[in-house]
Each structure stands twice: as structure tokens, then as C-alpha cells.
Design a protein around this motif. Structure first.
Motif, PDB file in Angstrom:
ATOM      1  N   HIS A  23       0.767  -1.244   0.305  1.00 23.64           N
ATOM      2  CA  HIS A  23      -0.099   0.131   0.212  1.00 23.64           C
ATOM      3  C   HIS A  23       0.927   1.110  -0.111  1.00 23.64           C
ATOM      4  CE1 HIS A  23      -4.071  -1.714   0.190  1.00 23.64           C
ATOM      5  NE2 HIS A  23      -3.535  -2.419   1.734  1.00 23.64           N
ATOM      6  N   PHE A  24       2.161   1.171   0.484  1.00 22.02           N
ATOM      7  CA  PHE A  24       3.120   2.294   0.729  1.00 22.02           C
ATOM      8  C   PHE A  24       3.711   3.079  -0.663  1.00 22.02           C
ATOM      9  CE2 PHE A  24       7.650   3.877   1.274  1.00 22.02           C
ATOM     10  CZ  PHE A  24       7.212   4.980   0.973  1.00 22.02           C
ATOM     11  N   LEU A  25       4.118   1.697  -1.387  1.00 24.47           N
ATOM     12  CA  LEU A  25       4.778   1.988  -2.356  1.00 24.47           C
ATOM     13  C   LEU A  25       3.617   2.523  -3.322  1.00 24.47           C
ATOM     14  CD1 LEU A  25       6.792  -2.029  -2.841  1.00 24.47           C
ATOM     15  CD2 LEU A  25       7.727   0.950  -2.582  1.00 24.47           C
ATOM     16  N   GLN A  26       2.493   1.584  -3.533  1.00 27.87           N
ATOM     17  CA  GLN A  26       1.360   2.005  -4.945  1.00 27.87           C
ATOM     18  C   GLN A  26       0.888   3.572  -4.262  1.00 27.87           C
ATOM     19  OE1 GLN A  26      -2.830   0.662  -3.727  1.00 27.87           O
ATOM     20  NE2 GLN A  26      -3.421   1.230  -6.168  1.00 27.87           N
ATOM     21  N   ASN A  27       1.245   4.362  -3.017  1.00 26.08           N
ATOM     22  CA  ASN A  27       0.162   5.707  -2.781  1.00 26.08           C
ATOM     23  C   ASN A  27       1.994   6.345  -3.452  1.00 26.08           C
ATOM     24  OD1 ASN A  27       1.038   7.709  -0.138  1.00 26.08           O
ATOM     25  ND2 ASN A  27      -0.748   7.659  -1.181  1.00 26.08           N
ATOM     26  N   VAL A  28       3.055   6.277  -2.548  1.00 26.96           N
ATOM     27  CA  VAL A  28       4.138   7.078  -3.255  1.00 26.96           C
ATOM     28  C   VAL A  28       4.807   6.896  -4.378  1.00 26.96           C
ATOM     29  CG1 VAL A  28       6.799   7.408  -2.760  1.00 26.96           C
ATOM     30  CG2 VAL A  28       5.220   7.013  -1.002  1.00 26.96           C
ATOM     31  N   LEU A  29       4.755   5.348  -4.948  1.00 21.26           N
ATOM     32  CA  LEU A  29       5.322   5.015  -6.844  1.00 21.26           C
ATOM     33  C   LEU A  29       4.104   6.285  -7.821  1.00 21.26           C
ATOM     34  CD1 LEU A  29       6.546   2.576  -7.234  1.00 21.26           C
ATOM     35  CD2 LEU A  29       7.925   3.999  -6.355  1.00 21.26           C
ATOM     36  N   SER A  30       2.611   6.251  -7.033  1.00 20.37           N
ATOM     37  CA  SER A  30       1.641   6.904  -7.806  1.00 20.37           C
ATOM     38  C   SER A  30       1.992   8.309  -7.978  1.00 20.37           C
ATOM     39  CB  SER A  30       0.280   6.741  -7.470  1.00 20.37           C
ATOM     40  OG  SER A  30       0.037   6.995  -6.158  1.00 20.37           O
ATOM     41  N   ASP A  31       2.475   9.347  -6.758  1.00 17.16           N
ATOM     42  CA  ASP A  31       2.933  10.778  -7.008  1.00 17.16           C
ATOM     43  C   ASP A  31       4.179  10.279  -7.901  1.00 17.16           C
ATOM     44  OD1 ASP A  31       0.789  11.543  -5.223  1.00 17.16           O
ATOM     45  OD2 ASP A  31       2.001  11.345  -3.718  1.00 17.16           O
ATOM     46  N   ILE A  32       4.700  10.093  -8.027  1.00 13.35           N
ATOM     47  CA  ILE A  32       6.314   9.740  -8.501  1.00 13.35           C
ATOM     48  C   ILE A  32       5.460  10.038 -10.236  1.00 13.35           C
ATOM     49  CG2 ILE A  32       8.687   8.341  -9.303  1.00 13.35           C
ATOM     50  CD1 ILE A  32       8.314   8.019  -6.383  1.00 13.35           C
ATOM     51  N   GLN A  33       4.960   8.903 -10.221  1.00 17.73           N
ATOM     52  CA  GLN A  33       4.312   8.135 -11.750  1.00 17.73           C
ATOM     53  C   GLN A  33       3.804  10.533 -12.778  1.00 17.73           C
ATOM     54  OE1 GLN A  33       0.936   5.445 -12.603  1.00 17.73           O
ATOM     55  NE2 GLN A  33       2.707   5.108 -14.624  1.00 17.73           N
ATOM     56  N   GLN A  34       2.700  10.186 -11.836  1.00 19.89           N
ATOM     57  CA  GLN A  34       2.075  11.777 -12.712  1.00 19.89           C
ATOM     58  C   GLN A  34       3.263  12.761 -12.240  1.00 19.89           C
ATOM     59  OE1 GLN A  34      -0.905  13.173  -9.117  1.00 19.89           O
ATOM     60  NE2 GLN A  34      -1.480  14.440 -10.440  1.00 19.89           N
ATOM     61  N   ALA A  35       4.066  12.923 -11.727  1.00 16.85           N
ATOM     62  CA  ALA A  35       5.379  13.504 -11.690  1.00 16.85           C
ATOM     63  C   ALA A  35       6.048  13.351 -13.760  1.00 16.85           C
ATOM     64  CB  ALA A  35       6.065  14.084 -10.546  1.00 16.85           C
ATOM     65  N   LEU A  37       4.984  11.722 -15.587  1.00 13.21           N
ATOM     66  CA  LEU A  37       4.125  11.263 -17.127  1.00 13.21           C
ATOM     67  C   LEU A  37       3.412  13.107 -17.676  1.00 13.21           C
ATOM     68  CD1 LEU A  37       0.979   8.950 -15.976  1.00 13.21           C
ATOM     69  CD2 LEU A  37       2.313   9.108 -17.673  1.00 13.21           C
ATOM     70  N   GLN A  38       3.445  13.923 -16.145  1.00 10.62           N
ATOM     71  CA  GLN A  38       3.470  15.422 -17.033  1.00 10.62           C
ATOM     72  C   GLN A  38       5.282  16.122 -17.634  1.00 10.62           C
ATOM     73  OE1 GLN A  38       2.764  17.098 -12.815  1.00 10.62           O
ATOM     74  NE2 GLN A  38       1.225  16.921 -13.163  1.00 10.62           N
ATOM     75  N   LEU A  39       6.441  15.422 -17.111  1.00 11.32           N
ATOM     76  CA  LEU A  39       7.086  16.028 -17.727  1.00 11.32           C
ATOM     77  C   LEU A  39       7.366  15.576 -18.835  1.00 11.32           C
ATOM     78  CD1 LEU A  39      10.075  14.686 -15.592  1.00 11.32           C
ATOM     79  CD2 LEU A  39       9.478  17.223 -15.677  1.00 11.32           C
ATOM     80  N   GLN A  40       6.512  13.654 -19.717  1.00 11.69           N
ATOM     81  CA  GLN A  40       6.876  13.891 -20.807  1.00 11.69           C
ATOM     82  C   GLN A  40       5.356  14.117 -21.633  1.00 11.69           C
ATOM     83  OE1 GLN A  40       6.182   9.013 -19.979  1.00 11.69           O
ATOM     84  NE2 GLN A  40       8.083   8.951 -19.105  1.00 11.69           N
ATOM     85  N   ARG A  41       5.067  15.037 -21.360  1.00 14.08           N
ATOM     86  CA  ARG A  41       3.713  15.690 -21.985  1.00 14.08           C
ATOM     87  C   ARG A  41       4.514  16.150 -23.393  1.00 14.08           C
ATOM     88  NH1 ARG A  41      -0.019  19.011 -17.599  1.00 14.08           N
ATOM     89  NH2 ARG A  41       2.182  19.425 -17.501  1.00 14.08           N
ATOM     90  N   SER A  42       4.091  16.083 -24.060  1.00 13.39           N
ATOM     91  CA  SER A  42       4.203  16.595 -25.707  1.00 13.39           C
ATOM     92  C   SER A  42       4.280  18.238 -25.546  1.00 13.39           C
ATOM     93  CB  SER A  42       3.479  16.378 -27.018  1.00 13.39           C
ATOM     94  OG  SER A  42       1.979  16.590 -27.097  1.00 13.39           O
ATOM     95  N   TYR A  43       3.396  18.490 -24.990  1.00 11.62           N
ATOM     96  CA  TYR A  43       3.819  20.116 -25.347  1.00 11.62           C
ATOM     97  C   TYR A  43       4.393  20.778 -23.470  1.00 11.62           C
ATOM     98  CZ  TYR A  43      -0.475  19.380 -21.601  1.00 11.62           C
ATOM     99  OH  TYR A  43      -1.199  18.742 -20.956  1.00 11.62           O
ATOM    100  N   LEU A  49       9.057  22.728 -15.861  1.00  5.17           N
ATOM    101  CA  LEU A  49       9.797  22.124 -15.270  1.00  5.17           C
ATOM    102  C   LEU A  49      10.269  22.571 -13.886  1.00  5.17           C
ATOM    103  CD1 LEU A  49      12.887  20.999 -17.778  1.00  5.17           C
ATOM    104  CD2 LEU A  49      10.972  19.760 -16.737  1.00  5.17           C
ATOM    105  N   TYR A  50      10.197  23.772 -12.743  1.00  2.09           N
ATOM    106  CA  TYR A  50      10.453  23.519 -11.527  1.00  2.09           C
ATOM    107  C   TYR A  50       9.223  23.322 -11.249  1.00  2.09           C
ATOM    108  CZ  TYR A  50      11.851  26.583  -8.483  1.00  2.09           C
ATOM    109  OH  TYR A  50      11.847  26.705  -6.147  1.00  2.09           O
ATOM    110  N   PHE A  51       7.846  23.857 -11.490  1.00  7.23           N
ATOM    111  CA  PHE A  51       6.664  23.441 -10.424  1.00  7.23           C
ATOM    112  C   PHE A  51       6.942  22.053 -11.078  1.00  7.23           C
ATOM    113  CE2 PHE A  51       1.997  22.685 -11.253  1.00  7.23           C
ATOM    114  CZ  PHE A  51       1.882  23.329  -9.903  1.00  7.23           C
ATOM    115  N   ILE A  52       6.823  20.971 -11.521  1.00 10.35           N
ATOM    116  CA  ILE A  52       6.177  20.301 -11.815  1.00 10.35           C
ATOM    117  C   ILE A  52       7.926  19.261 -10.321  1.00 10.35           C
ATOM    118  CG2 ILE A  52       6.793  17.670 -13.128  1.00 10.35           C
ATOM    119  CD1 ILE A  52       6.031  18.897 -15.271  1.00 10.35           C
ATOM    120  N   ILE A  53       9.089  19.316 -11.264  1.00  6.86           N
ATOM    121  CA  ILE A  53       9.632  19.128 -10.035  1.00  6.86           C
ATOM    122  C   ILE A  53       9.366  19.309  -8.309  1.00  6.86           C
ATOM    123  CG2 ILE A  53      12.500  17.867  -9.396  1.00  6.86           C
ATOM    124  CD1 ILE A  53      11.062  17.075 -11.979  1.00  6.86           C
ATOM    125  N   THR A  54       9.340  20.374  -8.230  1.00  4.77           N
ATOM    126  CA  THR A  54       9.166  21.003  -7.212  1.00  4.77           C
ATOM    127  C   THR A  54       7.853  20.833  -5.782  1.00  4.77           C
ATOM    128  OG1 THR A  54       8.140  23.002  -7.767  1.00  4.77           O
ATOM    129  CG2 THR A  54      11.375  22.957  -7.224  1.00  4.77           C
TER     130      THR A  54
END
Length: 207
Positions: A23-35, A37-43, A49-54
Motif C-alpha cells: 500500500h505504501f509503494l502504491q501511494n508514493v510511486l503513484s505520485d512519482i508516476q504522475q510527475a 507523466l507530466q514531464l513526458q507531455r508533448s507540450y 520543469l520547476y513547478f513539476i519537480i518542486t
């Protein structure tokens, strides 16, 4: 053997400790995955970058501060605390170590250029109303462009800010203003075509 592996996996998933870790890994890794995916967006551009990473780092640090690892993890930890409080405490410490390692890993790639990305972040569309001339000149000083006319740049900056302020003061949404502008241009083009066709048609009548 495969039987021993299956038995080991079953014992891991059947006990509270293994379930808590999952459950812990699912919670933390989902936050990392969301960031991620935002970095991989074509636009996505450098100004984002600063907003996504911070945002990701701040969220992870907040988890550490609140000792919050997801609601499912919290529920399992509560049950485990009643049975074995020492083991529950050890798990929470392990979770904190994991999150700290993730933060340090991200910062090892980000910190060296964080000042540059922070200055660029003011050019984000969501932050444009906060953009100042100092933000612009700070970036100019960092990247250094040969033969750049700073006076002309300042003049264009003032023009853009003035245009932006005028648009935002109107009661009509900016998106609607853009649609209206495009529509007027399209209608104008259609009218021109119709008039041209009428002229051709009239010429044929004369013949």
C-alpha cells in the motif's frame, strides 16, 4: 523450486507487514508516476520543469512531515500497532528512509540547474500575470544572447503586458475572445470568396 517461491509470495501478501509495504509503494510511486507523466507531455517545456519537480519534492516532504503514507497504509499500520507496535514503528522509519532517498535522488539531478529553471518558471502561462521585467532580464543575463537589443526587448515586454492586462480586464473569457477573433477572420474570408464568386457569375450574365 516454484512451490517454495509461491509459498514465499503467499506468505508475504497474506501478512499485514507485506500488505502495508504494498500500500505504501502504491501511494508514493503513484505520485512519482504522475510527475513523470507530466514531464513526458508533448507540450511540456523548460518553463514547466520547476513547478513539476518542486511540487513532487514538496509533496514527498509533506508526507514525511505528516507521517502520511496513504489511507490504506494508515489503516494497516493502525491494526499492526495494536498487535506489534515495535514492528509498526520500524515500518514507518523504513518508509521515511525510502522517501528521503527518492528526494535526494531527484535533487541530485535537479539542484544544479534549479535556479535557472526557477527563473524560467515565471514564463509559464499560469504565472504570466506575475512576470516582471526583473524576471525577464535575469533569464537574459543567464543565457546571454549576442546582439540582443535590450531596449527593444523591454519595449516588447511592455506591449505584451499591456495587451495581457487589457484582455484580462474584459468580462469575456480569453478563450472566447480568441474564438471570436478567429471566427471574424473566417467569416471575412468566406465573404471575400462569395463576393469573388458573384463577380464571376455577373460576368457570365453579361456575356
Amino acid at each position: 523450486t516454484s512451490t517454495n517461491v509461491l509459498r514465499l509470495l503467499k506468505s508475504f501478501f497474506d501478512n499485514d507487514q507485506g500488505l502495508c509495504i504494498l500500500h505504501f509503494l502504491q501511494n508514493v510511486l503513484s505520485d512519482i508516476q504522475q510527475a513523470e507523466l507530466q514531464l513526458q507531455r508533448s507540450y511540456t517545456t523548460a518553463v514547466d520543469l520547476y513547478f513539476i519537480i518542486t511540487s513532487l519534492i514538496n509533496k514527498l516532504r509533506q508526507k514525511l512531515s505528516d507521517k502520511y503514507y496513504g489511507n490504506n497504509t494508515r489503516l494497516v499500520l493502525n491494526d499492526l500497532t495494536k498487535i506489534d507496535p515495535t514492528r509498526s514503528e520500524e515500518l514507518m522509519k523504513a518508509f521515511d528512509v525510502f522517501i528521503n532517498i527518492v528526494i535526494k535522488y531527484i535533487e541530485s539531478y535537479f539542484n544544479d540547474d534549479s535556479e535557472f529553471y526557477e527563473k524560467l518558471s515565471f514564463f509559464n502561462a499560469q504565472s504570466f500575470n506575475l512576470l516582471t521585467w526583473k524576471n525577464v532580464i535575469d533569464v537574459v543575463d543567464l543565457i546571454y544572447i549576442d546582439d540582443l537589443d535590450i531596449d527593444q526587448l523591454y519595449s516588447e515586454f511592455c506591449d505584451i503586458k499591456c495587451l495581457y492586462d487589457n484582455l484580462t480586464k474584459k468580462s469575456i473569457k480569453l478563450s472566447d475572445q480568441v474564438k471570436s477573433y478567429i471566427s471574424s477572420k473566417t467569416n471575412g474570408f468566406s465573404t471575400t470568396r462569395i463576393n469573388h464568386q458573384n463577380i464571376v457569375y455577373d460576368d457570365n450574365d453579361d456575356e
